[in-house]
Scaffold this motif. Structure first.
Motif, PDB file in Angstrom:
ATOM      1  N   SER A   1     -29.919 -13.376 -22.116  1.00 56.92           N
ATOM      2  CA  SER A   1     -29.104 -14.092 -23.094  1.00 56.92           C
ATOM      3  C   SER A   1     -27.690 -13.544 -23.078  1.00 56.92           C
ATOM      4  O   SER A   1     -27.496 -12.318 -23.126  1.00 56.92           O
ATOM      5  CB  SER A   1     -29.704 -13.943 -24.500  1.00 56.92           C
ATOM      6  N   ILE A   2     -26.731 -14.439 -23.005  1.00 61.21           N
ATOM      7  CA  ILE A   2     -25.316 -14.074 -23.075  1.00 61.21           C
ATOM      8  C   ILE A   2     -24.748 -14.706 -24.335  1.00 61.21           C
ATOM      9  O   ILE A   2     -24.950 -15.903 -24.587  1.00 61.21           O
ATOM     10  CB  ILE A   2     -24.548 -14.564 -21.841  1.00 61.21           C
ATOM     11  N   VAL A   3     -24.064 -13.905 -25.128  1.00 60.73           N
ATOM     12  CA  VAL A   3     -23.399 -14.395 -26.331  1.00 60.73           C
ATOM     13  C   VAL A   3     -21.919 -14.070 -26.206  1.00 60.73           C
ATOM     14  O   VAL A   3     -21.551 -12.913 -25.963  1.00 60.73           O
ATOM     15  CB  VAL A   3     -23.970 -13.757 -27.609  1.00 60.73           C
TER      16      VAL A   3
ATOM     17  N   LEU B   1     -21.237 -22.299 -18.495  1.00 58.56           N
ATOM     18  CA  LEU B   1     -22.150 -21.235 -18.058  1.00 58.56           C
ATOM     19  C   LEU B   1     -23.594 -21.584 -18.402  1.00 58.56           C
ATOM     20  O   LEU B   1     -24.519 -21.335 -17.620  1.00 58.56           O
ATOM     21  CB  LEU B   1     -21.761 -19.917 -18.718  1.00 58.56           C
ATOM     22  N   ALA B   2     -23.786 -22.150 -19.592  1.00 58.58           N
ATOM     23  CA  ALA B   2     -25.139 -22.523 -20.012  1.00 58.58           C
ATOM     24  C   ALA B   2     -25.753 -23.533 -19.052  1.00 58.58           C
ATOM     25  O   ALA B   2     -26.946 -23.437 -18.700  1.00 58.58           O
ATOM     26  CB  ALA B   2     -25.108 -23.084 -21.430  1.00 58.58           C
ATOM     27  N   ILE B   3     -24.972 -24.495 -18.628  1.00 55.91           N
ATOM     28  CA  ILE B   3     -25.461 -25.509 -17.686  1.00 55.91           C
ATOM     29  C   ILE B   3     -25.789 -24.872 -16.340  1.00 55.91           C
ATOM     30  O   ILE B   3     -26.846 -25.124 -15.753  1.00 55.91           O
ATOM     31  CB  ILE B   3     -24.409 -26.620 -17.511  1.00 55.91           C
ATOM     32  N   ASP B   4     -24.914 -24.011 -15.859  1.00 50.43           N
ATOM     33  CA  ASP B   4     -25.068 -23.431 -14.532  1.00 50.43           C
ATOM     34  C   ASP B   4     -26.276 -22.508 -14.405  1.00 50.43           C
ATOM     35  O   ASP B   4     -26.880 -22.419 -13.325  1.00 50.43           O
ATOM     36  CB  ASP B   4     -23.813 -22.644 -14.143  1.00 50.43           C
TER      37      ASP B   4
ATOM     38  N   GLY C   1     -33.191 -19.032 -16.264  1.00 51.42           N
ATOM     39  CA  GLY C   1     -33.731 -18.431 -17.473  1.00 51.42           C
ATOM     40  C   GLY C   1     -32.704 -17.679 -18.286  1.00 51.42           C
ATOM     41  O   GLY C   1     -33.058 -16.827 -19.115  1.00 51.42           O
ATOM     42  N   ILE C   2     -31.427 -17.996 -18.086  1.00 53.04           N
ATOM     43  CA  ILE C   2     -30.352 -17.316 -18.806  1.00 53.04           C
ATOM     44  C   ILE C   2     -29.728 -18.308 -19.783  1.00 53.04           C
ATOM     45  O   ILE C   2     -29.237 -19.365 -19.391  1.00 53.04           O
ATOM     46  CB  ILE C   2     -29.290 -16.783 -17.835  1.00 53.04           C
ATOM     47  N   ARG C   3     -29.761 -17.950 -21.054  1.00 54.02           N
ATOM     48  CA  ARG C   3     -29.148 -18.769 -22.093  1.00 54.02           C
ATOM     49  C   ARG C   3     -27.753 -18.230 -22.399  1.00 54.02           C
ATOM     50  O   ARG C   3     -27.525 -17.021 -22.377  1.00 54.02           O
ATOM     51  CB  ARG C   3     -29.994 -18.745 -23.372  1.00 54.02           C
TER      52      ARG C   3
END
Length: 253
Positions: free
Chosen positions: A136-138, A169-172, A177-179
């Motif tokens: 997860s990236i915030v 980034l979310a789309i890519d 499995g990375i949000r």
């Protein structure tokens, strides 16, 4: 300990103070091992020491200029080398210059873009390949990334870029499995907010009163923003990606 991040490794940039420090402390409380990165080395050390006092060995301080590719790579390598992996990245480092276009130097514009926007790109560039188990990236946006604000041209532009970069980034990286989500605070009682008053030459008491002019009648606290970041970082938001979460006491409403 609720342990929402038990077994996770997290990086927090801008972790020496304010929202970054509050989030690093909360992540550790919830079971994560935390790399605290900041250009303020002693401040990062102080945050890490506060974590280590409760959970020895659970924090690592790294002095880093997140506008530097080499420093961003080193922060990620410190996480994987010391703790064996990477699951959460909180891109929180940021600066503000309270000016109009007429009063803003080109060098100041470039510095705001470097710290607020380039850093998100760079940290993601090196962090995503290290998130071998997903993650997860915030990213820290702002209410002013979703609407305009006065005397803050470069900041508004930079945070709008962060919000839309988050969506891209979310789309890519969803299939890996990375949000990727952004948290968008309103005025929050941090050292940066107090520096804004100084830049504008305003009395802090009056400035704080203006910051409280929102439906909930007060500015936010770093701890309140940190809890929103924790939600986006953990499994409670497992079906949330590409979102811009506003945490501002109703200001945008």
């Amino acid at each position: 300990m609720n342990a929402q991040l038990e077994g996770k490794v997290a990086i927090v940039t801008g972790g020496a103070s304010g929202i970054g420090r509050a989030t690093a402390l909360l992540f550790a409380q919830e079971g994560a091992r935390v790399v605290v990165a900041d250009i303020d080395g002693p401040g990062a050390e102080a945050t890490a020491a506060q974590i280590d006092a409760v959970r020895p060995g659970a924090a690592l301080a790294v002095r880093a200029d997140v506008s530097s590719p080499d420093d961003c790579r080193r922060v990620v390598e410190s996480a994987t080398g010391t703790f064996g992996g990477l699951h959460v990245l909180f891109n929180n480092a940021g600066i503000i210059r309270r000016t109009t276009a007429l009063d803003l130097d080109v060098e100041e514009w470039d510095r705001v873009m470097a710290v607020n926007v380039r850093s998100v790109f760079l940290m993601c560039k090196y962090a995503v390949p290290a998130m071998t188990e997903g993650g997860s990236i915030v990213n820290t946006g702002s209410g002013w990334g979703l609407k305009g604000g006065g005397n803050a041209l470069s900041y508004c532009a930079s945070k709008a870029a962060v919000v839309n970069m988050t969506r891209a980034l979310a789309i890519d990286h969803a299939r890996a499995g990375i949000r990727v989500n952004s948290v968008n605070p309103g005025d929050t009682d941090t050292p940066m907010l107090r520096d804004e008053a100084r830049q504008l030459g305003e009395d802090w008491t009056a400035f704080a009163s203006d910051a409280a002019d929102r439906p909930m009648g007060r500015a936010g606290t770093p701890e309140e923003i940190a809890r929103a970041v924790l939600f986006l970082a953990g499994d409670a938001s497992s079906y949330v990606t590409g979102s811009a979460l506003v945490v501002d006491g109703g200001g945008l409403a």
